[in-house]
Motif scaffolding. Structure first.
Motif, PDB file in Angstrom:
ATOM      1  N   GLY A 174       0.944  -1.219  -0.039  1.00  0.00           N
ATOM      2  CA  GLY A 174       0.022  -0.038  -0.107  1.00  0.00           C
ATOM      3  C   GLY A 174       0.728   1.348   0.080  1.00  0.00           C
ATOM      4  O   GLY A 174       0.626   2.217  -0.670  1.00  0.00           O
ATOM      5  N   ARG A 294      -4.457   3.325  -3.494  1.00  0.00           N
ATOM      6  CA  ARG A 294      -3.344   2.405  -3.228  1.00  0.00           C
ATOM      7  C   ARG A 294      -3.193   1.918  -1.995  1.00  0.00           C
ATOM      8  O   ARG A 294      -3.130   0.709  -1.726  1.00  0.00           O
ATOM      9  CB  ARG A 294      -1.907   2.904  -4.019  1.00  0.00           C
ATOM     10  CG  ARG A 294      -0.809   1.897  -3.948  1.00  0.00           C
ATOM     11  CD  ARG A 294      -1.225   0.515  -4.396  1.00  0.00           C
ATOM     12  NE  ARG A 294      -1.423   0.407  -5.922  1.00  0.00           N
ATOM     13  CZ  ARG A 294      -0.598   0.482  -6.706  1.00  0.00           C
ATOM     14  NH1 ARG A 294       0.814   0.506  -6.480  1.00  0.00           N
ATOM     15  NH2 ARG A 294      -0.714   0.508  -8.032  1.00  0.00           N
ATOM     16  N   MET A 295      -3.056   3.027  -1.130  1.00  0.00           N
ATOM     17  CA  MET A 295      -3.222   2.554   0.569  1.00  0.00           C
ATOM     18  C   MET A 295      -4.191   1.744   0.949  1.00  0.00           C
ATOM     19  O   MET A 295      -3.884   0.825   1.566  1.00  0.00           O
ATOM     20  CB  MET A 295      -2.698   3.813   1.187  1.00  0.00           C
ATOM     21  CG  MET A 295      -1.535   4.474   0.849  1.00  0.00           C
ATOM     22  SD  MET A 295      -1.022   5.802   1.903  1.00  0.00           S
ATOM     23  CE  MET A 295      -2.474   6.974   1.783  1.00  0.00           C
ATOM     24  N   ARG A 298      -4.847  -1.820  -0.302  1.00  0.00           N
ATOM     25  CA  ARG A 298      -4.004  -2.856   0.416  1.00  0.00           C
ATOM     26  C   ARG A 298      -3.958  -2.826   1.811  1.00  0.00           C
ATOM     27  O   ARG A 298      -3.327  -3.696   2.503  1.00  0.00           O
ATOM     28  CB  ARG A 298      -2.475  -2.547  -0.167  1.00  0.00           C
ATOM     29  CG  ARG A 298      -2.260  -3.225  -1.500  1.00  0.00           C
ATOM     30  CD  ARG A 298      -2.981  -2.636  -2.637  1.00  0.00           C
ATOM     31  NE  ARG A 298      -2.370  -2.910  -3.893  1.00  0.00           N
ATOM     32  CZ  ARG A 298      -2.579  -2.687  -5.084  1.00  0.00           C
ATOM     33  NH1 ARG A 298      -3.834  -1.986  -4.992  1.00  0.00           N
ATOM     34  NH2 ARG A 298      -2.123  -3.068  -6.199  1.00  0.00           N
ATOM     35  N   GLY A 300      -3.079  -0.764   3.634  1.00  0.00           N
ATOM     36  CA  GLY A 300      -1.621  -0.324   4.209  1.00  0.00           C
ATOM     37  C   GLY A 300      -1.340   0.134   5.467  1.00  0.00           C
ATOM     38  O   GLY A 300      -0.488  -0.020   6.269  1.00  0.00           O
TER      39      GLY A 300
END
Length: 329
Positions: A174, A294-295, A298, A300
């Protein structure tokens, strides 16, 4: 307007209250536990990097390891030698890395050293691929998945470690910041597979990937092993520039879709990564949606959550703006 006073590097600094992505950085009041301190500057330059280092008030002494990512051949978002060279030379540092667990341009020591030279790092400092001669095990205290963390065999030779990280997105984690750089980054090639598989294997990475949270928790546990080994002889700096959704381990990373933010530093890696995540959410740049996706896709932030849960650091922090002359609300 509240006034906060913090003693750091022999100077009285003023802290400000910053609302970031739904979280608030503030000083502790009477009766509350002391908060971690994160220093920041928007000046992404050698002078800015030196300023956050000095603000930490912990001098890198002895044989100093500077852990960066040398960057996969083909990429260009890694921290540039022109940016970090002054600080590395000032502290007499050796740039340290370990080989990758995937078949790229840094999987073998000779190729990794070649990449480091091509990217300009050998011109500013010695470069040590720490697992060139094997690995050693560090104990993991309080881990759910890992009992040992396998790092490059050269790592114990260093007296002090500077975790100098490029904060950015990452395809599997992430995002990558201090926690990733000190876990996956200091792990040997086989140790990287060990973390990625949550302690299942050191040999067959891609056929043994666990569920996502187990991988993220394993990164936090490996990071704690490194921090426990170093004790007080470690500091953490994150540079928030070239904010691609992809890691420097990607030979062809996506172009950044949001602007640079600054340089952040702390004696607490959990607080540091949390502060950087908060800065992404607090940014007024509409391009932040890509890095946030993106973070979040995932999960993150769970690396930070687990790191705090096992006692590596605190998610609560005071943010000290080194550029500000007066407190801000």
């Amino acid at each position: 307007m509240k006034h906060f006073r913090l003693l750091a590097a022999g100077l009285l600094l003023l802290a400000f209250v910053a609302s970031c992505g739904g979280r608030t950085a503030r000083t502790a009041t009477a009766g509350e536990p002391e908060k971690a301190v994160v220093y920041m500057t928007r000046d992404i330059s050698p002078a800015g990097l030196d300023a956050v280092y000095e603000a930490l008030g912990r001098k890198a002494e002895g044989k100093v390891a500077v852990k960066i990512s040398t960057g996969e051949p083909g990429g260009s978002h890694y921290l540039q030698p022109a940016l970090i060279g002054g600080l590395v030379k000032k502290i007499g540092g050796t740039i340290v890395e370990c080989n990758t667990a995937y078949n790229g341009g840094r999987a073998a020591t000779a190729d990794h050293l070649k990449a480091a030279e091509e990217h300009g790092f050998t011109a500013i400092a010695p470069v040590d691929i720490m697992d060139a001669e094997g690995e050693i095990a560090l104990p993991v205290a309080g881990g759910t998945h890992l009992k040992e963390d396998f790092v490059g065999s050269h790592f114990p030779a260093y007296d002090f470690t500077v975790i100098l990280s490029h904060f950015k997105g990452h395809a599997m984690g992430g995002f990558g910041g201090a926690l990733k750089n000190m876990s996956i980054g200091i792990a040997s090639s086989a140790g990287k597979a060990w973390i990625h598989t949550a302690g299942k294997t050191k040999a067959d990475l891609w056929n043994n990937l666990p569920e996502q949270d187990a991988f993220l928790e394993s990164m936090a546990e490996a990071a704690k092993a490194v921090a426990d080994h170093c004790g007080r002889n470690i500091i953490y700096i994150n540079v928030m520039n070239n904010l691609s959704v992809d890691c420097d381990c990607d030979a062809h990373p996506a172009a950044p879709q949001m602007g640079d933010i600054g340089i952040f530093a702390s004696l607490d890696p959990v607080a540091l990564d949390q502060a950087c995540v908060d800065q992404v959410y607090a940014s007024q740049d509409p391009g932040k949606v890509h890095l946030i996706e993106r973070m979040e896709s995932r999960h993150g932030i769970h690396t930070v959550e687990h790191a705090a849960a096992i006692g590596l650091g605190s998610r609560e922090y005071v943010l000290v703006d080194l550029d500000s002359k007066t407190p801000q609300q």
